[in-house]
Design a protein around this motif. Structure first.
Motif, PDB file in Angstrom:
ATOM      1  N   ALA A  14      -0.268 -17.738  57.304  1.00 23.05           N
ATOM      2  CA  ALA A  14      -1.294 -17.265  58.237  1.00 23.05           C
ATOM      3  C   ALA A  14      -1.735 -15.841  57.929  1.00 23.05           C
ATOM      4  CB  ALA A  14      -0.767 -17.345  59.670  1.00 23.05           C
ATOM      5  N   ARG A  15      -0.883 -15.069  57.295  1.00 29.35           N
ATOM      6  CA  ARG A  15      -1.215 -13.677  56.973  1.00 29.35           C
ATOM      7  C   ARG A  15      -1.528 -13.590  55.488  1.00 29.35           C
ATOM      8  NH1 ARG A  15       2.522  -9.443  58.775  1.00 29.35           N
ATOM      9  NH2 ARG A  15       0.630  -8.234  58.525  1.00 29.35           N
ATOM     10  N   LEU A  16      -2.794 -13.315  55.187  1.00 35.36           N
ATOM     11  CA  LEU A  16      -3.266 -13.330  53.805  1.00 35.36           C
ATOM     12  C   LEU A  16      -3.982 -12.028  53.471  1.00 35.36           C
ATOM     13  CD1 LEU A  16      -4.657 -16.935  54.032  1.00 35.36           C
ATOM     14  CD2 LEU A  16      -2.652 -16.254  52.718  1.00 35.36           C
ATOM     15  N   THR A  17      -3.886 -11.626  52.224  1.00 34.90           N
ATOM     16  CA  THR A  17      -4.549 -10.415  51.757  1.00 34.90           C
ATOM     17  C   THR A  17      -5.124 -10.666  50.369  1.00 34.90           C
ATOM     18  OG1 THR A  17      -4.264  -8.026  51.527  1.00 34.90           O
ATOM     19  CG2 THR A  17      -2.443  -9.407  50.731  1.00 34.90           C
ATOM     20  N   GLU A  18      -5.760  -9.655  49.801  1.00 34.70           N
ATOM     21  CA  GLU A  18      -6.254  -9.723  48.429  1.00 34.70           C
ATOM     22  C   GLU A  18      -5.062  -9.841  47.479  1.00 34.70           C
ATOM     23  OE1 GLU A  18      -9.354  -9.749  47.307  1.00 34.70           O
ATOM     24  OE2 GLU A  18     -10.467  -9.189  49.087  1.00 34.70           O
ATOM     25  N   PRO A  19      -5.229 -10.439  46.346  1.00 32.45           N
ATOM     26  CA  PRO A  19      -6.454 -11.068  45.865  1.00 32.45           C
ATOM     27  C   PRO A  19      -6.581 -12.517  46.323  1.00 32.45           C
ATOM     28  CG  PRO A  19      -4.819 -11.117  44.120  1.00 32.45           C
ATOM     29  CD  PRO A  19      -4.188 -10.394  45.298  1.00 32.45           C
ATOM     30  N   ALA A  20      -7.812 -12.965  46.335  1.00 30.45           N
ATOM     31  CA  ALA A  20      -8.113 -14.379  46.536  1.00 30.45           C
ATOM     32  C   ALA A  20      -8.194 -15.014  45.160  1.00 30.45           C
ATOM     33  CB  ALA A  20      -9.457 -14.527  47.247  1.00 30.45           C
ATOM     34  N   PRO A  21      -8.078 -16.333  45.102  1.00 31.90           N
ATOM     35  CA  PRO A  21      -8.246 -16.993  43.805  1.00 31.90           C
ATOM     36  C   PRO A  21      -9.642 -16.729  43.245  1.00 31.90           C
ATOM     37  CG  PRO A  21      -7.468 -18.534  45.487  1.00 31.90           C
ATOM     38  CD  PRO A  21      -7.818 -17.273  46.179  1.00 31.90           C
ATOM     39  N   GLU A  22      -9.722 -16.552  41.950  1.00 30.70           N
ATOM     40  CA  GLU A  22     -11.011 -16.406  41.269  1.00 30.70           C
ATOM     41  C   GLU A  22     -10.855 -16.931  39.857  1.00 30.70           C
ATOM     42  OE1 GLU A  22     -12.016 -12.259  41.356  1.00 30.70           O
ATOM     43  OE2 GLU A  22     -10.386 -11.691  40.041  1.00 30.70           O
ATOM     44  N   GLY A  23     -11.938 -17.004  39.140  1.00 29.83           N
ATOM     45  CA  GLY A  23     -11.899 -17.430  37.748  1.00 29.83           C
ATOM     46  C   GLY A  23     -11.248 -18.784  37.564  1.00 29.83           C
ATOM     47  N   GLU A  24     -10.360 -18.866  36.580  1.00 26.57           N
ATOM     48  CA  GLU A  24      -9.703 -20.140  36.266  1.00 26.57           C
ATOM     49  C   GLU A  24      -8.890 -20.663  37.440  1.00 26.57           C
ATOM     50  OE1 GLU A  24      -6.459 -22.037  33.153  1.00 26.57           O
ATOM     51  OE2 GLU A  24      -7.448 -20.158  32.616  1.00 26.57           O
ATOM     52  N   ALA A  25      -8.243 -19.781  38.192  1.00 20.88           N
ATOM     53  CA  ALA A  25      -7.454 -20.217  39.350  1.00 20.88           C
ATOM     54  C   ALA A  25      -8.347 -20.926  40.365  1.00 20.88           C
ATOM     55  CB  ALA A  25      -6.750 -19.026  39.992  1.00 20.88           C
ATOM     56  N   LEU A  26      -9.509 -20.368  40.651  1.00 19.44           N
ATOM     57  CA  LEU A  26     -10.431 -20.994  41.592  1.00 19.44           C
ATOM     58  C   LEU A  26     -10.974 -22.299  41.026  1.00 19.44           C
ATOM     59  CD1 LEU A  26     -11.943 -20.984  44.265  1.00 19.44           C
ATOM     60  CD2 LEU A  26     -13.661 -19.490  43.201  1.00 19.44           C
ATOM     61  N   GLN A  27     -11.251 -22.336  39.736  1.00 23.12           N
ATOM     62  CA  GLN A  27     -11.755 -23.565  39.125  1.00 23.12           C
ATOM     63  C   GLN A  27     -10.728 -24.698  39.225  1.00 23.12           C
ATOM     64  OE1 GLN A  27     -14.961 -24.151  38.284  1.00 23.12           O
ATOM     65  NE2 GLN A  27     -15.141 -22.121  39.204  1.00 23.12           N
ATOM     66  N   LEU A  28      -9.447 -24.380  39.097  1.00 23.03           N
ATOM     67  CA  LEU A  28      -8.410 -25.398  39.256  1.00 23.03           C
ATOM     68  C   LEU A  28      -8.338 -25.899  40.694  1.00 23.03           C
ATOM     69  CD1 LEU A  28      -5.616 -23.936  36.956  1.00 23.03           C
ATOM     70  CD2 LEU A  28      -6.909 -26.071  36.594  1.00 23.03           C
ATOM     71  N   ILE A  29      -8.537 -25.016  41.646  1.00 23.27           N
ATOM     72  CA  ILE A  29      -8.563 -25.414  43.058  1.00 23.27           C
ATOM     73  C   ILE A  29      -9.741 -26.346  43.309  1.00 23.27           C
ATOM     74  CG2 ILE A  29      -8.963 -24.501  45.388  1.00 23.27           C
ATOM     75  CD1 ILE A  29      -7.277 -22.015  44.433  1.00 23.27           C
ATOM     76  N   ILE A  30     -10.884 -26.002  42.766  1.00 26.53           N
ATOM     77  CA  ILE A  30     -12.082 -26.838  42.895  1.00 26.53           C
ATOM     78  C   ILE A  30     -11.852 -28.203  42.247  1.00 26.53           C
ATOM     79  CG2 ILE A  30     -14.468 -27.071  42.068  1.00 26.53           C
ATOM     80  CD1 ILE A  30     -14.688 -23.968  42.514  1.00 26.53           C
ATOM     81  N   LYS A  31     -11.275 -28.193  41.062  1.00 30.64           N
ATOM     82  CA  LYS A  31     -11.010 -29.457  40.353  1.00 30.64           C
ATOM     83  C   LYS A  31     -10.070 -30.353  41.157  1.00 30.64           C
ATOM     84  CE  LYS A  31      -9.651 -31.310  35.894  1.00 30.64           C
ATOM     85  NZ  LYS A  31      -9.259 -31.023  34.520  1.00 30.64           N
ATOM     86  N   ALA A  32      -9.047 -29.747  41.767  1.00 33.12           N
ATOM     87  CA  ALA A  32      -8.110 -30.529  42.579  1.00 33.12           C
ATOM     88  C   ALA A  32      -8.833 -31.218  43.736  1.00 33.12           C
ATOM     89  CB  ALA A  32      -6.994 -29.622  43.102  1.00 33.12           C
TER      90      ALA A  32
END
Length: 185
Positions: A14-32
């Motif tokens: 519930a408690r989140l901070t920077e960094p957020a996923p970006e680049g390849e990490a975000l692309q893997l999340i999208i692919k999933a």
């Protein structure tokens, strides 16, 4: 992280901070998200990635306006709280079930597919060392919010996936007793 460890240790942060996923990490999340069960191949999901201070503030404005529509006499404190909700994480993915009338795939299966996509994205984030929490609440059902994302009457916001880096470690959890939930036919 191997698949079994992922499936048996995932937790919501519930408690989140920077960094957020970006680049390849975000692309893997999208692919999933795009690999989930999808009866009929309808691809009944849409996702809106909200990241960056300006975009998160715009989502907060949507929540604040929705709060006023739900409760016209809302206090200034509750109105401001609604505005601040998206700022709890550096990224929010709005997860939408785009429901299509189909003879063999009922609406509830399409919504379930979109829900699977949310889970898959959270799992993919966790597997890469990010934290996340799947939130719903009244804003997922509120007409003003739905209109803000151009949803049709049958479409649903399945949830808001908050992503970032977990501020704290995994909570101590009591393992549920499988016998309370599983039986054999």
């Amino acid at each position: 992280m191997d698949a079994m460890t992922l499936l048996t240790t995932r937790y919501s942060s519930a408690r989140l901070t920077e960094p957020a996923p970006e680049g390849e990490a975000l692309q893997l999340i999208i692919k999933a998200a795009l690999q989930v069960p999808d009866h009929g191949g309808l691809k009944p999901w849409r996702f809106v990635i909200v990241t960056g201070k300006d975009a998160l503030n715009r989502l907060g404005d949507v929540f604040a306006e929705a709060a006023i529509e739900d409760a016209p006499g809302i206090s200034a404190e509750m109105h401001e709280r609604a505005r601040q909700l998206p700022l709890r994480a550096p990224m929010v993915i709005v997860c939408i079930a785009k429901v299509t009338e189909h003879a063999k795939v009922p609406a509830h299966e399409q919504v379930q597919s979109a829900a699977c996509a949310v889970m898959a994205m959270q799992q993919a984030a966790f597997a890469q060392g990010f934290g996340g929490i799947w939130r719903t609440g009244s804003y997922a059902q509120q007409d003003f919010v739905k209109q803000s994302f151009d949803l049709n009457e049958d479409d649903e916001i399945v949830g808001f996936l908050y992503l970032g880096t977990a501020v704290s470690q995994a909570p101590n959890r009591t393992e549920p007793d499988p016998e309370q939930f599983f039986s054999y036919f």
